[in-house]
Design a protein around this motif. Structure first.
Motif, PDB file in Angstrom:
ATOM      1  N   GLN A  58      -1.497   7.291   0.211  1.00 16.48           N
ATOM      2  CA  GLN A  58      -2.823   7.745  -0.211  1.00 16.48           C
ATOM      3  C   GLN A  58      -3.892   6.670  -0.037  1.00 16.48           C
ATOM      4  OE1 GLN A  58      -0.069   7.742  -2.107  1.00 16.48           O
ATOM      5  NE2 GLN A  58      -0.442   6.952  -4.189  1.00 16.48           N
ATOM      6  N   ASP A  59      -3.468   5.408   0.003  1.00 15.56           N
ATOM      7  CA  ASP A  59      -4.425   4.312   0.186  1.00 15.56           C
ATOM      8  C   ASP A  59      -5.011   4.279   1.592  1.00 15.56           C
ATOM      9  OD1 ASP A  59      -3.944   3.326  -2.432  1.00 15.56           O
ATOM     10  OD2 ASP A  59      -2.152   2.281  -1.728  1.00 15.56           O
ATOM     11  N   LEU A 104       0.837  -1.192   0.000  1.00 17.84           N
ATOM     12  CA  LEU A 104       0.000   0.000   0.000  1.00 17.84           C
ATOM     13  C   LEU A 104       0.877   1.249   0.000  1.00 17.84           C
ATOM     14  CD1 LEU A 104      -2.476  -1.175   2.779  1.00 17.84           C
ATOM     15  CD2 LEU A 104      -3.024  -0.964   0.341  1.00 17.84           C
ATOM     16  N   GLU A 105       0.320   2.350  -0.474  1.00 13.67           N
ATOM     17  CA  GLU A 105       0.986   3.645  -0.411  1.00 13.67           C
ATOM     18  C   GLU A 105       0.177   4.565   0.497  1.00 13.67           C
ATOM     19  OE1 GLU A 105       3.926   4.002  -1.562  1.00 13.67           O
ATOM     20  OE2 GLU A 105       4.078   2.289  -2.931  1.00 13.67           O
TER      21      GLU A 105
END
Length: 319
Positions: free
Chosen positions: A298-299, A295-296
């Motif tokens: 913004q997720d 995940l990044e």
């Protein structure tokens, strides 16, 4: 095969526990916690109904841990929540107990930089001797070196900013990091516990796209509508910023006024590591071990938006 998950009452260990319960039958699982009675009754019952054994394992009680770990084959060992020499002593207790109980393999949660020269984060003084002790123990192992958790920056940093007239203070400057989500760390831990890694190998657990704290601040300001102001500070200024919020120097300090469960020594040195580009390590180990890209930041924004939404709601009620 019997799998043990320590710290099943915690944020990371709890995630690992649920991942394991979704992967193998409950009668193959032993979950431990320093005080199982503090786990919600509904969760305990769900685990017990699935066949999980829930045992007490206090890192200060080696004999108790030997009993708790007996019968297990592989163990996920989450690092202790304190810092300093007491933590190192606790970790040695755990490793000795794992060995005495006849467990054959351990997976340990360390920190990015523990194997790299020039890294001086406060927590590394705990992780380095622990890693060394593991490697000298004769046990088979995997060490997962987690990067800084994303959750701390989309919750804790936001809370501290809201307590400081929306000033997002840090000594991270314009440095970037490949922050890791706890969900990804927990997926890696479950994969290693299940034997999907290579014995006696270390893994760096990171995301793939380095971002700065300024980036995160701006993402959250845009999504929340709150005018957070990113303020770069030197080490002393950031230390004072944290101290003024009631955060103690060490985990032995007074937390009665602290809005977060961390200490300034930890936070200042972690942020300094970001400033020095030490936390921008890029590793593909998450995808290699789990089959999914990490995940990044913004997720996670919508998931943790309650942090600022609660603030906005209370503000509107006041006015």
């Amino acid at each position: 095969m019997k799998y043990i998950v320590t710290g099943a009452d915690g944020q990371l260990g709890g995630r690992v526990a649920e991942n394991m319960l979704n992967s193998v039958s409950g009668d193959q699982l032993i979950f431990t916690a320093p005080d199982p009675s503090r786990i919600p009754t509904e969760k305990q019952q769900r685990w017990l109904d699935a066949g999980v054994e829930l045992r007490k394992a206090d890192y200060n009680d080696k004999n108790g841990m030997i009993a708790a770990f007996t019968g297990g084959d592989r163990i996920f060992f989450v690092s202790s929540i304190i810092n300093g020499p007491k933590r190192v002593a606790q970790h040695k207790n755990v490793i000795d107990a794992i060995k005495a109980a006849g467990v054959s393999h351990l997976t340990y949660t360390s920190f990015v930089g523990a194997n790299r020269p020039g890294y001086h984060q406060y927590v590394l003084e705990d992780h380095r001797p622990t890693e060394k002790y593991i490697k000298s123990s004769g046990l088979k192992y995997n060490i997962m070196r987690n990067n800084l958790y994303m959750e701390n920056y989309v919750t804790v940093s936001v809370i501290l900013a809201m307590l400081s007239n929306n000033v997002w203070g840090t000594n991270a400057g314009e440095g970037k990091a490949t922050f890791i989500a706890k969900d990804d760390s927990a997926r890696v831990a479950a994969a290693l516990l299940l034997g999907k890694g290579t014995d006696n190998q270390d893994y760096d657990i990171t995301s793939l796209n380095p971002v700065s704290e300024r980036d995160i601040c701006e993402m959250i300001a845009q999504k929340s509508g709150i005018s957070f102001k990113y303020q770069a500070m030197n080490d002393t200024e950031f230390h004072d910023y944290l101290t003024n919020l009631g955060i103690p120097e060490t985990t032995d300090g007074d937390y009665s006024r602290s809005p977060v469960p961390f200490c300034t020594n930890d936070m200042v040195t972690n942020e300094k590591g970001i400033a020095q580009s030490q936390m921008a390590v890029i590793s593909h180990d998450v995808e290699k071990l789990t089959g999914h890209k990490p995940l990044e930041v913004q997720d996670l924004l919508e998931k943790y938006s309650y942090v600022w939404k609660e603030k906005l709601t209370s503000s509107r009620q006041i006015h």
